[in-house]
Design a protein around this motif. Structure first.
Motif, PDB file in Angstrom:
ATOM      1  N   THR A 163      34.178  44.871  40.139  1.00  0.00           N
ATOM      2  CA  THR A 163      33.484  44.932  41.430  1.00  0.00           C
ATOM      3  C   THR A 163      31.980  44.813  41.225  1.00  0.00           C
ATOM      4  O   THR A 163      31.290  44.081  41.953  1.00  0.00           O
ATOM      5  N   TYR A 164      31.472  45.516  40.245  1.00  0.00           N
ATOM      6  CA  TYR A 164      30.038  45.436  39.947  1.00  0.00           C
ATOM      7  C   TYR A 164      29.656  44.012  39.527  1.00  0.00           C
ATOM      8  O   TYR A 164      28.627  43.481  39.957  1.00  0.00           O
ATOM      9  N   LEU A 165      30.487  43.391  38.707  1.00  0.00           N
ATOM     10  CA  LEU A 165      30.172  42.064  38.164  1.00  0.00           C
ATOM     11  C   LEU A 165      30.256  40.954  39.204  1.00  0.00           C
ATOM     12  O   LEU A 165      29.726  39.861  38.985  1.00  0.00           O
ATOM     13  N   THR A 166      30.916  41.203  40.341  1.00  0.00           N
ATOM     14  CA  THR A 166      30.985  40.165  41.383  1.00  0.00           C
ATOM     15  C   THR A 166      29.601  39.797  41.899  1.00  0.00           C
ATOM     16  O   THR A 166      29.402  38.701  42.430  1.00  0.00           O
ATOM     17  N   ARG A 167      28.625  40.691  41.753  1.00  0.00           N
ATOM     18  CA  ARG A 167      27.270  40.380  42.227  1.00  0.00           C
ATOM     19  C   ARG A 167      26.628  39.292  41.380  1.00  0.00           C
ATOM     20  O   ARG A 167      25.683  38.645  41.818  1.00  0.00           O
ATOM     21  N   TYR A 168      27.119  39.105  40.169  1.00  0.00           N
ATOM     22  CA  TYR A 168      26.571  38.077  39.274  1.00  0.00           C
ATOM     23  C   TYR A 168      27.493  36.860  39.170  1.00  0.00           C
ATOM     24  O   TYR A 168      27.026  35.728  39.061  1.00  0.00           O
ATOM     25  N   ALA A 169      28.791  37.105  39.188  1.00  0.00           N
ATOM     26  CA  ALA A 169      29.746  36.048  38.837  1.00  0.00           C
ATOM     27  C   ALA A 169      29.837  34.951  39.887  1.00  0.00           C
ATOM     28  O   ALA A 169      29.913  35.217  41.094  1.00  0.00           O
ATOM     29  N   LYS A 170      29.816  33.712  39.422  1.00  0.00           N
ATOM     30  CA  LYS A 170      30.165  32.577  40.276  1.00  0.00           C
ATOM     31  C   LYS A 170      31.662  32.661  40.579  1.00  0.00           C
ATOM     32  O   LYS A 170      32.095  32.521  41.714  1.00  0.00           O
ATOM     33  N   LYS A 171      32.435  32.932  39.529  1.00  0.00           N
ATOM     34  CA  LYS A 171      33.862  33.198  39.674  1.00  0.00           C
ATOM     35  C   LYS A 171      34.234  34.306  38.695  1.00  0.00           C
ATOM     36  O   LYS A 171      33.786  34.297  37.551  1.00  0.00           O
ATOM     37  N   LEU A 172      35.039  35.249  39.160  1.00  0.00           N
ATOM     38  CA  LEU A 172      35.478  36.348  38.304  1.00  0.00           C
ATOM     39  C   LEU A 172      36.996  36.340  38.211  1.00  0.00           C
ATOM     40  O   LEU A 172      37.690  36.329  39.231  1.00  0.00           O
ATOM     41  N   THR A 173      37.496  36.309  36.985  1.00  0.00           N
ATOM     42  CA  THR A 173      38.935  36.275  36.745  1.00  0.00           C
ATOM     43  C   THR A 173      39.350  37.530  35.995  1.00  0.00           C
ATOM     44  O   THR A 173      38.778  37.855  34.947  1.00  0.00           O
ATOM     45  N   ILE A 174      40.343  38.232  36.516  1.00  0.00           N
ATOM     46  CA  ILE A 174      40.896  39.400  35.834  1.00  0.00           C
ATOM     47  C   ILE A 174      42.150  38.960  35.083  1.00  0.00           C
ATOM     48  O   ILE A 174      43.042  38.334  35.658  1.00  0.00           O
ATOM     49  N   ALA A 186      41.509  52.709  46.504  1.00  0.00           N
ATOM     50  CA  ALA A 186      40.165  52.527  47.066  1.00  0.00           C
ATOM     51  C   ALA A 186      39.356  51.548  46.224  1.00  0.00           C
ATOM     52  O   ALA A 186      38.615  50.710  46.760  1.00  0.00           O
ATOM     53  N   ASN A 187      39.500  51.621  44.904  1.00  0.00           N
ATOM     54  CA  ASN A 187      38.787  50.691  44.023  1.00  0.00           C
ATOM     55  C   ASN A 187      39.325  49.272  44.169  1.00  0.00           C
ATOM     56  O   ASN A 187      38.553  48.306  44.159  1.00  0.00           O
ATOM     57  N   GLN A 188      40.643  49.136  44.314  1.00  0.00           N
ATOM     58  CA  GLN A 188      41.230  47.811  44.507  1.00  0.00           C
ATOM     59  C   GLN A 188      40.746  47.185  45.815  1.00  0.00           C
ATOM     60  O   GLN A 188      40.406  45.996  45.854  1.00  0.00           O
ATOM     61  N   GLU A 189      40.732  47.983  46.854  1.00  0.00           N
ATOM     62  CA  GLU A 189      40.305  47.466  48.157  1.00  0.00           C
ATOM     63  C   GLU A 189      38.851  46.993  48.118  1.00  0.00           C
ATOM     64  O   GLU A 189      38.508  45.973  48.721  1.00  0.00           O
ATOM     65  N   GLU A 190      38.028  47.714  47.407  1.00  0.00           N
ATOM     66  CA  GLU A 190      36.619  47.330  47.294  1.00  0.00           C
ATOM     67  C   GLU A 190      36.490  46.003  46.555  1.00  0.00           C
ATOM     68  O   GLU A 190      35.705  45.138  46.947  1.00  0.00           O
ATOM     69  N   LEU A 191      37.274  45.824  45.511  1.00  0.00           N
ATOM     70  CA  LEU A 191      37.228  44.577  44.747  1.00  0.00           C
ATOM     71  C   LEU A 191      37.681  43.390  45.589  1.00  0.00           C
ATOM     72  O   LEU A 191      37.050  42.324  45.580  1.00  0.00           O
ATOM     73  N   PHE A 192      38.761  43.571  46.327  1.00  0.00           N
ATOM     74  CA  PHE A 192      39.353  42.448  47.057  1.00  0.00           C
ATOM     75  C   PHE A 192      38.568  42.046  48.293  1.00  0.00           C
ATOM     76  O   PHE A 192      38.934  41.101  48.995  1.00  0.00           O
ATOM     77  N   LYS A 193      37.471  42.731  48.560  1.00  0.00           N
ATOM     78  CA  LYS A 193      36.547  42.287  49.606  1.00  0.00           C
ATOM     79  C   LYS A 193      35.805  41.026  49.183  1.00  0.00           C
ATOM     80  O   LYS A 193      35.249  40.320  50.021  1.00  0.00           O
ATOM     81  N   HIS A 194      35.809  40.757  47.894  1.00  0.00           N
ATOM     82  CA  HIS A 194      35.055  39.625  47.347  1.00  0.00           C
ATOM     83  C   HIS A 194      35.978  38.421  47.175  1.00  0.00           C
ATOM     84  O   HIS A 194      37.065  38.527  46.595  1.00  0.00           O
ATOM     85  N   GLU A 195      35.541  37.283  47.643  1.00  0.00           N
ATOM     86  CA  GLU A 195      36.386  36.084  47.636  1.00  0.00           C
ATOM     87  C   GLU A 195      36.364  35.341  46.306  1.00  0.00           C
ATOM     88  O   GLU A 195      37.196  34.452  46.088  1.00  0.00           O
ATOM     89  N   ASN A 196      35.426  35.682  45.421  1.00  0.00           N
ATOM     90  CA  ASN A 196      35.321  34.938  44.164  1.00  0.00           C
ATOM     91  C   ASN A 196      36.133  35.572  43.034  1.00  0.00           C
ATOM     92  O   ASN A 196      35.830  35.404  41.857  1.00  0.00           O
ATOM     93  N   VAL A 197      37.188  36.318  43.410  1.00  0.00           N
ATOM     94  CA  VAL A 197      38.000  37.041  42.418  1.00  0.00           C
ATOM     95  C   VAL A 197      39.400  36.434  42.341  1.00  0.00           C
ATOM     96  O   VAL A 197      40.047  36.175  43.357  1.00  0.00           O
ATOM     97  N   ASP A 198      39.857  36.231  41.109  1.00  0.00           N
ATOM     98  CA  ASP A 198      41.216  35.740  40.857  1.00  0.00           C
ATOM     99  C   ASP A 198      41.859  36.659  39.819  1.00  0.00           C
ATOM    100  O   ASP A 198      41.157  37.283  39.012  1.00  0.00           O
ATOM    101  N   ILE A 199      43.180  36.755  39.820  1.00  0.00           N
ATOM    102  CA  ILE A 199      43.886  37.599  38.856  1.00  0.00           C
ATOM    103  C   ILE A 199      44.971  36.789  38.171  1.00  0.00           C
ATOM    104  O   ILE A 199      45.745  36.082  38.828  1.00  0.00           O
TER     105      ILE A 199
END
Length: 315
Positions: A163-174, A186-199
């Motif tokens: 979640t913290y790294l989404t502020r820097y990442a062009k794309k973030l992959t878990i 609660a932590n998952q929900e906060e992460l999934f607010k960001h559209e540049n995340v893939d798992i």
């Protein structure tokens, strides 16, 4: 010849457990020193946010760690930061801790050394450690502004870091070895607010190709065995912790995972030696439980020292 010091209590480790123990010890008028071989504050310093510590709806880990340290220092706690320990000798009757400058002969010892991040288990880790493989998003995240980032893991540490790294990442992959995340909802929900995340589920990194920069990352699906390649500029790893107990393994009972066996009074198999915090074998490891452990360890160390002094004629 090294200086020798007789002392009531040596606390090894200055994270939440060790600093809490030091506060209680000094308030009990124990002659105490805290030895820390790294930065004071422990793991909590690397947390972007702490939202589950009573009294603070939000505080950065670094700020909370500073509050712990400043509280201890205000009470007069002697903290030896980067106090590297060369050896220990722990028995029921003798407790000797040797640093580079001093040999401490203590009446009691509290081990609160915590744990260090588990390294990514690939052959290239050592060569790439600190270059493109990292374990601290607060320390190194800004290096990847506008770049692609991979986060390995699915627990709270991994998802908070992601979640913290989404502020820097062009794309973030878990990349996660299971098919569900273990982090709090609660932590998952906060992460999934960001559209540049893939798992990428059910997968582990097998190799990282590249020298100063990553050319490709080879991953394997742990269920099917299928291998594939992904690209990233940096990798941040959060796959658990390894307890820092090598120094004590010849004296203290340690389980097969490296954690110290201690009872609910924080007592180890050696009289007068206590363990507190993440280094101890227990079910739940949280900031609040580390503080609790430190409290219990210090109060029981004080009782042990009082009884020891009585038996030794007040010495």
């Amino acid at each position: 010849m090294k200086e020798e010091k007789q002392i009531d209590l040596v606390i090894i480790g200055a994270g939440a457990a060790g600093l809490t123990a030091s506060i209680y010890a000094v308030r009990s008028k124990l002659d105490t020193i805290v030895l820390e071989d790294e930065l004071v504050g422990g793991q909590i310093k690397n947390s972007y946010s702490v939202e589950n510590f009573p009294g603070f709806d939000f505080i950065s880990g670094d700020e909370l760690a500073s509050k712990f340290e400043n509280h201890a220092l205000k009470l007069g706690v002697n903290i030896n930061e980067f106090g590297y320990i060369k050896s220990v000798n722990l028995t029921d009757h003798e407790k000797i801790i040797e640093t580079e400058d001093v040999i401490y002969k203590a009446k009691s010892v509290i081990i609160a050394t915590g744990a260090k991040p588990r390294e990514l288990p690939i052959e290239e880790e050592k060569a790439l450690h600190g270059k493109v493989i990292h374990y601290c998003e607060l320390c190194d995240g800004a290096l990847y502004d506008g770049k692609d980032i991979v986060v390995v893991g699915g627990g709270n540490s991994a998802i908070e870091a992601a979640t913290y790294l989404t502020r820097y990442a062009k794309k973030l992959t878990i990349v996660h070895q299971l098919d569900t995340l273990q982090a709090e909802k609660a932590n998952q929900e906060e992460l999934f607010k960001h559209e540049n995340v893939d798992i990428i589920w059910n997968s582990e990194i097998r190799h990282v190709v590249g020298d100063k920069n990553i050319e490709k990352i080879l991953i394997e699906n742990v269920k099917t065995g299928e291998q594939s390649e992904i690209h990233s500029d940096g990798i941040f790893v959060y796959i658990g912790y390894v307890p820092k107990t090598d120094l004590f393994k010849d004296y203290i009972n340690i389980n097969k995972w490296g954690y110290i066996e201690a009872n609910e009074n924080m007592e180890t198999n050696i009289k007068g030696v206590f363990a507190a915090g993440d280094v101890r074998n227990k079910q739940i490891r949280q900031l609040t439980t580390a503080v609790s452990d430190g409290t219990i360890a210090a109060l029981n160390a004080e009782k042990y020292i009082v009884e020891l002094n009585k038996n030794n004629g007040g010495r």
